[in-house]
Structure formats: structure tokens, C-alpha cells
Design a protein around this motif. Structure first.
Motif, PDB file in Angstrom:
ATOM      1  N   SER A 141       0.852  -1.185   0.000  1.00 42.25           N
ATOM      2  CA  SER A 141       0.000   0.000   0.000  1.00 42.25           C
ATOM      3  C   SER A 141       0.888   1.234   0.000  1.00 42.25           C
ATOM      4  O   SER A 141       1.796   1.353   0.832  1.00 42.25           O
ATOM      5  CB  SER A 141      -0.908   0.004   1.234  1.00 42.25           C
ATOM      6  OG  SER A 141      -1.676   1.184   1.300  1.00 42.25           O
ATOM      7  N   ILE A 144       2.897  -3.865   3.651  1.00 41.31           N
ATOM      8  CA  ILE A 144       2.180  -3.882   4.928  1.00 41.31           C
ATOM      9  C   ILE A 144       1.869  -5.311   5.380  1.00 41.31           C
ATOM     10  O   ILE A 144       1.330  -5.520   6.469  1.00 41.31           O
ATOM     11  CB  ILE A 144       0.871  -3.069   4.850  1.00 41.31           C
ATOM     12  CG1 ILE A 144      -0.095  -3.674   3.823  1.00 41.31           C
ATOM     13  CG2 ILE A 144       1.162  -1.615   4.541  1.00 41.31           C
ATOM     14  CD1 ILE A 144      -1.480  -3.046   3.848  1.00 41.31           C
ATOM     15  N   THR A 149      -6.140  -2.167  -0.534  1.00 44.40           N
ATOM     16  CA  THR A 149      -7.075  -1.037  -0.532  1.00 44.40           C
ATOM     17  C   THR A 149      -8.114  -1.197   0.569  1.00 44.40           C
ATOM     18  O   THR A 149      -8.425  -0.248   1.298  1.00 44.40           O
ATOM     19  CB  THR A 149      -7.779  -0.929  -1.900  1.00 44.40           C
ATOM     20  OG1 THR A 149      -6.798  -0.743  -2.923  1.00 44.40           O
ATOM     21  CG2 THR A 149      -8.754   0.237  -1.913  1.00 44.40           C
ATOM     22  N   GLU A 172      -6.536  -0.607   4.120  1.00 44.31           N
ATOM     23  CA  GLU A 172      -6.273   0.805   4.397  1.00 44.31           C
ATOM     24  C   GLU A 172      -7.563   1.590   4.615  1.00 44.31           C
ATOM     25  O   GLU A 172      -7.613   2.496   5.451  1.00 44.31           O
ATOM     26  CB  GLU A 172      -5.452   1.420   3.261  1.00 44.31           C
ATOM     27  CG  GLU A 172      -4.029   0.876   3.164  1.00 44.31           C
ATOM     28  CD  GLU A 172      -3.241   1.048   4.450  1.00 44.31           C
ATOM     29  OE1 GLU A 172      -3.539   1.973   5.231  1.00 44.31           O
ATOM     30  OE2 GLU A 172      -2.325   0.248   4.697  1.00 44.31           O
ATOM     31  N   ARG A 229      -8.715   0.725   8.144  1.00 46.14           N
ATOM     32  CA  ARG A 229      -7.832   1.366   9.124  1.00 46.14           C
ATOM     33  C   ARG A 229      -8.102   2.865   9.214  1.00 46.14           C
ATOM     34  O   ARG A 229      -8.101   3.433  10.314  1.00 46.14           O
ATOM     35  CB  ARG A 229      -6.366   1.111   8.751  1.00 46.14           C
ATOM     36  CG  ARG A 229      -5.894  -0.297   9.083  1.00 46.14           C
ATOM     37  CD  ARG A 229      -4.460  -0.518   8.653  1.00 46.14           C
ATOM     38  NE  ARG A 229      -3.936  -1.772   9.178  1.00 46.14           N
ATOM     39  CZ  ARG A 229      -2.743  -2.281   8.870  1.00 46.14           C
ATOM     40  NH1 ARG A 229      -1.948  -1.621   8.031  1.00 46.14           N
ATOM     41  NH2 ARG A 229      -2.341  -3.425   9.395  1.00 46.14           N
TER      42      ARG A 229
END
Length: 357
Positions: free
Chosen positions: A138, A143, A173, A176, A179
Motif C-alpha cells: 500500500s 504492509i 485497498t 487501508e 484502518r
């Protein structure tokens, strides 16, 4: 005749290749559609990962599929696995450990046709013969990674790797987005300076715990705390040092409290802690521990250095507390008397302070 036969063979091969390409495209669209549905329904990263493992297992008939994510704060990889029987397992391991660690470090996909010939292979599940590992990237940063294993030699092809790499990009995607959403939610319930719960969220949690304690008759206590001479510190040393004092207090609370305790910034330099399942003695012990931790702090500013002391008031849930406001008011009254008496004092409602104090 040979020319005609060659043309027929060429046409057959062309059709076969076209069919294979079409099948790959259908498989790709099916996998991505399934992942899209999981991403839409998942409320947490863990839910997204478990759903993704199910898709991977069904698509590649794996004996084990796993997803590892980098935990930068702890300096480890946290992995979640799903075996061919559908059992979910978790583990954590150092960065660089095994084929997974290698892929996370290099950011490059790996297909191992025979794991017995790879020195980095770490056996977690029995009889694994081949493995494929693809990084999750990412914003040009690794990650985590996707790892699938089979009990068949050479189980995975380049086409499989291509599909998992597409899957990985979509998964990155999704991770993230969740998060970011969790960060926004966390900001909405936290005080920006101390990182403790803000007043509104403290009351939401405290109301639930009060109702639970009242219903089941379990102990519940509250500590109200106020930084001594905070206004004088702001006036003498500047608001910057005052802010650093509050930040230091927040850090002490995060380190000194149990997971079950609820701490919030009540307003200004006043803090509140609700101790679930704790009687008055437990509350006193915690109060003394927090007091000791803060007294050891020295907060430095451009105009000098100051120490931190608290005045504290404690109250415990009893038959007079018909609602949360009464319990908090008892602790607040004990705090007010403590502040009037002398700095750094702890007083208890019902022992040191009464209704007519």
C-alpha cells in the motif's frame, strides 16, 4: 494436406489459448467480486482477513491459507491462518522469519514448488509440499503478505500468482480503508491532547458499566482527579508546559490502568477513572499507584521544570447512587474537599467526606 493439418492445429491452439484466457478472466472477476462483497460487509480488518482467507481457500484449494500484517509498533508480524477444515488460528513471529518474512522484506512474490529445497521454509502445518507468498503493498510500502500452501508439489502456476497479486492489491485497498475509518472513529472518542476518552464517550461507557453493576450487584468505584495548581503553572510557565503536563498525565493513565478501567478527561485539568469490579480498597491502591507514577514525573518547559501532583476524590457505588450522576457527584464532592484542605490529598466519600461536609 500437411498445410491444412497445420492450420487446423494452429486454430485449435488459438481457440484453446483464447478459452484459457477467458477462463482466467472469469476466475479473476469472480474472485474480485467475492472480495468486493467481503470488503463491503467487513467492519474490521480481522473480518476482512477471515473473509479473504475463505475466498483464497475456495479458489486455490489450499491446505492452509494465511495473511500476515506488519505490526510496526510491536516490531513483529501478526498472522491469521485458515486450514482446509476451516479452523482459524493466529500467530506472531519476528520480521524476516521464513518465506513470509523474506517476502515482506523484499516486497517480491515467491512460488516454491518444493519447500524441502527452500532453506527459509518454516513448517507450521504438516506435509506441506509447495507454497506461494505474495506481498501486500500500500502506497509503495509492504504492509503484509498473502501465503497459501499445498500438500501437492508444484501446486501453483504463474497464472495463480498473477491472480493472487491482483487480489493482494485489492485487499491492500480494503485494509487501508478500514484502518482509516477506525482512525477516524478513534479520533471522535478521544481527547486530542491526552488520548484518553473524551467526556462524551466516557459517559457512554460509564453508563453501560453502571447499569451492569447495578443489575448484577458487582463493585464499581470512581476516582475524580484534579491537577494541583494547574492555573498557576499556566500563568507562570505558559500554556505550552500546561499542555505537556496533561499529555504526561494521559500517558501515566494509559500505562497504569487495567484494560477494563475507563479513563477520561472530564474537563480542563480534571480527570475521571471508573474502576469496574473494584471495591474501595482496590480504588485506593490504584489511586496511590497513579499518584506515585505522576510524582516521579518532571515536565520541562522553556521557562522551567515542574512536578505533577493530584488531589483526588473516590466514591463507590452504594444504595444511595440511583444513577451515574450521583456516583460521579459523590466523587466530585470528595475531590472538592480534598482541594480545599491541601494539595496532593486523597479523600473518600462516606469515609472522609459526607453529605454535610
Amino acid at each position: 494436406l500437411l498445410k491444412i493439418s497445420g492450420e487446423i492445429i494452429a486454430n485449435v491452439m488459438a481457440r484453446w489459448e483464447a478459452d484459457q484466457a477467458q477462463q482466467s478472466k472469469v476466475a479473476e472477476l469472480s474472485v474480485l467480486q467475492s472480495l468486493s462483497m467481503v470488503m463491503t460487509e467487513a467492519n474490521s480488518v480481522e473480518e476482512l482477513l477471515v473473509g479473504s482467507l475463505t475466498i483464497l481457500g475456495e479458489t486455490f484449494y489450499t491446505h492452509n491459507s494465511g495473511i500476515a500484517l506488519v505490526d510496526e509498533e510491536a516490531g513483529i508480524l501478526r498472522a491469521i491462518h485458515k486450514d482446509f477444515e476451516g479452523r482459524i488460528m493466529t500467530e506472531k513471529f519476528p520480521p524476516g522469519d521464513g518465506i513470509v518474512g523474506r517476502v515482506v522484506e523484499t516486497g517480491k512474490s515467491v512460488r516454491v514448488e518444493d519447500v524441502s529445497k527452500d532453506p527459509d521454509f518454516v513448517e507450521v502445518f504438516e506435509d506441506i509440499k509447495s507454497e506461494m507468498c505474495v506481498p501486500i503493498i500500500s502506497a509503495e510500502k509492504v504492509i503484509g503478505c498473502i501465503n497459501i500452501e499445498s500438500r501437492t508439489l508444484g501446486a501453483y502456476s504463474q497464472r495463480d500468482q498473477d491472480l493472487v497479486e491482483i487480489f493482494s492489491r485489492q485487499l491492500a485497498t480494503g485494509i487501508e480503508k478500514i484502518r482509516l475509518f477506525e482512525q477516524v472513529q478513534e479520533l471522535a472518542i478521544r481527547d486530542s491532547l491526552t488520548e484518553l476518552y473524551n467526556r462524551r464517550h466516557f459517559f457512554e461507557l460509564a453508563e453501560a458499566e453502571f447499569a451492569k453493576a447495578t443489575r448484577y450487584g458487582t463493585p464499581l468505584s470512581v476516582i475524580m482527579m484534579d491537577v494541583d495548581d494547574f492555573k498557576a503553572v499556566n500563568d507562570s510557565y505558559g500554556h505550552g508546559l500546561g499542555d505537556h503536563m496533561l499529555m504526561a498525565v494521559g500517558e501515566v493513565f494509559r500505562k497504569g490502568l487495567r484494560i477494563s478501567d475507563i479513563a477520561g478527561r472530564y474537563g480542563g485539568d480534571e480527570f475521571v477513572v471508573m474502576l469496574t469490579g473494584s471495591d474501595i480498597q482496590a480504588a485506593k491502591l490504584l489511586s496511590e499507584r497513579l499518584d506515585k507514577m505522576t510524582r516521579n514525573l518532571q515536565v520541562a518547559g522553556t521557562r522551567g521544570t515542574v512536578s505533577i501532583t493530584f488531589s483526588q476524590g473516590i466514591a463507590i457505588l452504594d444504595e444511595t447512587c440511583h444513577n451515574l450522576d450521583i456516583l460521579l457527584d459523590h466523587a466530585d464532592q470528595a475531590l472538592l474537599v480534598a482541594k480545599r484542605t491541601r494539595t496532593g490529598q486523597l479523600l473518600v466519600w462516606g469515609e472522609d467526606v459526607y453529605e454535610d461536609s
